[in-house]
Design an enzyme around this catalytic site. Structure first.
Site, mmCIF file in Angstrom:
data_model
loop_
_atom_site.group_PDB
_atom_site.id
_atom_site.type_symbol
_atom_site.label_atom_id
_atom_site.label_comp_id
_atom_site.label_asym_id
_atom_site.label_seq_id
_atom_site.Cartn_x
_atom_site.Cartn_y
_atom_site.Cartn_z
ATOM 1 N N GLU A 237 -26.205 27.624 -37.743
ATOM 2 C CA GLU A 237 -24.882 27.068 -37.750
ATOM 3 C C GLU A 237 -24.343 25.930 -38.148
ATOM 4 O O GLU A 237 -24.869 24.822 -37.496
ATOM 5 C CB GLU A 237 -24.195 27.704 -36.539
ATOM 6 N N CYS A 271 -16.853 23.221 -33.664
ATOM 7 C CA CYS A 271 -17.551 23.853 -34.504
ATOM 8 C C CYS A 271 -16.419 24.615 -35.439
ATOM 9 O O CYS A 271 -16.516 24.714 -36.719
ATOM 10 C CB CYS A 271 -18.442 24.989 -34.205
#
Length: 467
Positions: A237, A271
């Site tokens: 990620e 994020c």
């Protein structure tokens, strides 16, 4: 942040963004020490996987509960390590929610798939743990991002080695301590303080059976290069530049409250934080006025003070990147909407005032490259088609947020978006029942949900002929 050598021993130093003091330092494990820890993990894995699923799950959840008992210490520690204000209470809510959901679905997610059980044949597919899993965790949500992999990996029968970011040096150590105190056997969950070079060498020598990395795009590329030719499965990620789109039929007050919080919470270091917003031209001025009003109420300051709503960024060099993007955008014609006089605490270092930019274009880095800080650009759009084009005009694809009163329209728009998750009337939230994934330079793989368990195991087929 990977810093100094004391004699011949490398040390990792966590420097607090509050005042620049050294909060903690730990010696880097040598290659031999790392190999010994991994050997211990491999030796422990078979007996751990042989335990009943319910027993593994109960031990993991006992570790989660032990972290909860430490929460008052953790909240202050997080403020000191990476600057998040204590008023927000840390991460235990999300930490527990994610682990609890994975524990709840474990039996069904890991259940063998029975194809045939007849007098002649038995055919089934099992889920088998990979073995030793390396979790390389980031500093921005150091507990929640780590538990995304740690909990399901352990529940599925893997052993785990965690390497945490230097900025949150104490997190992996504390997590392992908590799980050990809860009864997780020695060798099953270990913390290692590693430098980048040793980490790459370990990955390249096939020391791990699965590697999960959350961090920068360049970090992800380094992991891929290290793993090249080893066939080690990876979960990555990486970066993000998540957009929000406010249609003309949106609830503007709700959109402002959620999207601006998504852009500014944790000093923008999320994020799936909102980094660019597109608003239908007919609602643009209304949205912008309320957004500026809201951001102007924030209080930048020491995160250990209860009144602070915006702490320092985790490191001055992170703030420097955001400042440079803002300055460059203004030089190219962007208009800053937040008055610097409201934020005298901005010190040119880690303490960075929030900013809303208008008159922005996709020629500006602030609208194209990841900022990961308290700045958001807001653009008017004419219709859905323009919004979709601009939202997709990005190297990244983690989440996108659509604001409308029409779910069918949201589904139609969402189907055209190049992203891992489409939100309607919400943003910046990780639902553990849904796969957490991205596309393009945001990475590959998927965490949480049933798919998270599938990625942390491999299929093994059984085909028995009885007669």
């Amino acid at each position: 942040m990977l810093d100094i050598e004391a004699g011949m021993i490398k040390c990792l130093k966590c420097i607090s963004p509050i005042d620049g003091t050294v909060l903690a330092e730990r010696p880097v494990a040598s290659g031999q020490e790392a190999v010994e820890a991994i050997t211990k993990a491999r030796a422990a894995q078979k007996s751990w996987a042989a335990r009943p699923l319910n027993e593994r799950t109960e031990l993991v959840m006992a570790g989660v509960a032990r972290i909860g008992e430490m929460n008052s210490e953790i909240v202050l520690e997080l403020a000191e390590m990476m600057g998040r204000p204590v008023r927000y209470g840390g991460e235990f809510g999300g930490f527990k929610e994610r682990a609890s959901y994975m524990a709840q679905i474990a039996h069904e997610a890991l259940r063998p798939i029975l194809i045939e059980a007849s007098s002649q044949f038995e055919r089934r597919i099992h889920r088998v743990p990979h073995g030793v899993v390396l979790v390389i965790a980031p500093w921005n949500y150091p507990y929640m991002t780590a538990i995304n992999t740690v909990a399901p990996a352990l529940i599925a029968g893997n052993t785990v080695v965690i390497k945490h970011a230097t900025q949150t040096l104490l997190v992996g150590e504390r997590m392992v301590k908590a799980f050990a105190e809860a009864g997780v056997p020695e060798g099953v969950f270990q913390n290692l303080f590693l430098d980048h070079e040793t980490t790459g060498e370990l990955i390249g020598s096939k020391s791990f059976d699965f590697v999960n990395f959350t961090g920068s795009v360049e970090g992800g590329r380094a992991i891929e290069r290290a793993a090249a030719g080893t066939f080690t499965p990876l979960g990555l990620e990486l970066g993000g530049k998540d957009p929000g789109y406010v249609r003309e039929d949106a609830d503007i007050d709700a959109a402002v409250a959620t999207l601006i919080d998504g852009a500014m919470f944790n000093s923008g270091q999320c994020c799936c934080g909102i980094e660019r917003i597109y608003v239908h031209r007919s609602r643009y001025e209304e949205f912008l006025g309320k957004a500026v009003e809201l951001v102007s109420t924030y209080k930048l300051g020491n995160p250990k003070e209860e009144a602070t709503t915006l702490g320092p960024m985790a490191h001055p060099r992170f703030a420097k990147v955001v400042r440079e993007q803002i300055i460059e955008a203004v030089e190219q014609g962007a208009k800053p909407m937040i008055d610097p006089a409201l934020f005298p605490q901005d010190d040119g270092g880690a303490y960075l005032m929030p900013q809303v930019l208008t008159n922005v274009t996709h020629e500006m880095r602030v609208m194209k490259e990841e900022s990961f800080g308290p700045v958001v650009g807001i653009m008017p759009v004419e219709d859905d088609a323009e919004a979709i084009r601009l939202m997709n005009d990005s190297a990244y694809g983690l989440t996108a947020s659509v604001w409308t009163s029409d779910a069918e329209v949201a589904a139609r728009v969402g189907a055209e978006l190049e992203t891992g998750t489409v939100f309607m009337n919400r943003a910046d939230y990780l639902d553990p029942a849904l796969c957490w994934t991205g596309c393009k330079e945001t990475g590959r793989g998927g965490a949480l949900s049933v798919i998270g368990f599938h990625n942390l195991t491999r299929p093994q087929s059984f085909h028995f002929k009885k007669a």
